[in-house]
Write an enzyme that holds these catalytic residues in place. Structure first.
Site, PDB file in Angstrom:
ATOM      1  N   PRO A 143       0.843  -1.193   0.000  1.00  0.00           N
ATOM      2  CA  PRO A 143       0.000   0.000   0.000  1.00  0.00           C
ATOM      3  C   PRO A 143       0.884   1.252   0.000  1.00  0.00           C
ATOM      4  O   PRO A 143       1.951   1.249   0.624  1.00  0.00           O
ATOM      5  CB  PRO A 143      -0.807  -0.120   1.295  1.00  0.00           C
ATOM      6  CG  PRO A 143      -0.116  -1.131   2.121  1.00  0.00           C
ATOM      7  CD  PRO A 143       0.742  -1.960   1.220  1.00  0.00           C
ATOM      8  N   HIS A 144       0.461   2.253  -0.717  1.00  0.00           N
ATOM      9  CA  HIS A 144       1.276   3.459  -0.814  1.00  0.00           C
ATOM     10  C   HIS A 144       0.400   4.681  -1.024  1.00  0.00           C
ATOM     11  O   HIS A 144      -0.725   4.579  -1.503  1.00  0.00           O
ATOM     12  CB  HIS A 144       2.306   3.338  -1.942  1.00  0.00           C
ATOM     13  CG  HIS A 144       1.722   2.919  -3.254  1.00  0.00           C
ATOM     14  ND1 HIS A 144       1.404   1.602  -3.543  1.00  0.00           N
ATOM     15  CD2 HIS A 144       1.378   3.619  -4.350  1.00  0.00           C
ATOM     16  CE1 HIS A 144       0.907   1.534  -4.762  1.00  0.00           C
ATOM     17  NE2 HIS A 144       0.878   2.741  -5.279  1.00  0.00           N
TER      18      HIS A 144
END
Length: 151
Positions: A63-64
């Site tokens: 996730p970013h």
């Protein structure tokens, strides 16, 4: 270049998470700093997940998100005690969340590429899964990151 040199900080944790939301909240807490608080980072991570799952296979998700307040990218590596559904083809038990400054475009893609390459190695995935705690996770990342001379 060692992955930890590309990030301002990499924090690690072994987590008994129940679902993707609790994982993203924990990741945001680890990513938080004086420049960007956990609530903002959690919102950014969730916004990215709405575009599509960040699961990349082999039980891994990256996730970013972007935060204009950040000066340098930050990372959080979590090993989940039990896999959770991240919206991909298989449950996830290794999560490396990153938060980057908004102006990072090329660098953001380079970090994602570096992480994908790191996690493509079965030995690294197994070493991370065998790590008993946060410091052991950090040691695996340091150990398996290529030396600065190889960059």
């Amino acid at each position: 270049m060692p992955l930890t040199d590309l990030l301002a900080a990499v924090r690690t944790q072994v987590l008994p998470a129940a679902d993707r939301d609790s994982v993203l909240k924990a990741a945001a807490r680890l990513l938080a700093c004086r420049e960007a608080n956990a609530d903002l980072l959690y919102q950014n991570l969730c916004e990215r997940e709405t575009l599509g799952s960040t699961a990349i296979g082999h039980g891994i998700a990256i996730p970013h998100g972007r935060a204009p307040q950040l000066e340098r990218p930050r990372g959080a590596l979590l090993r989940l005690e039990a896999p959770v559904d991240f919206g991909g083809d298989e449950p996830v038990d290794l999560v490396f969340a990153i938060a980057v400054p908004s102006h990072y475009t090329h660098q953001h893609l380079m970090l994602l590429s570096e992480l994908a390459e790191l996690f493509s190695e079965a030995a690294i995935r197994q070493a991370l899964r065998d790590a008993r705690d946060g410091p052991a996770l950090h040691q695996v990342i340091d150990e398996f990151s290529p030396p600065a001379s190889a960059a």
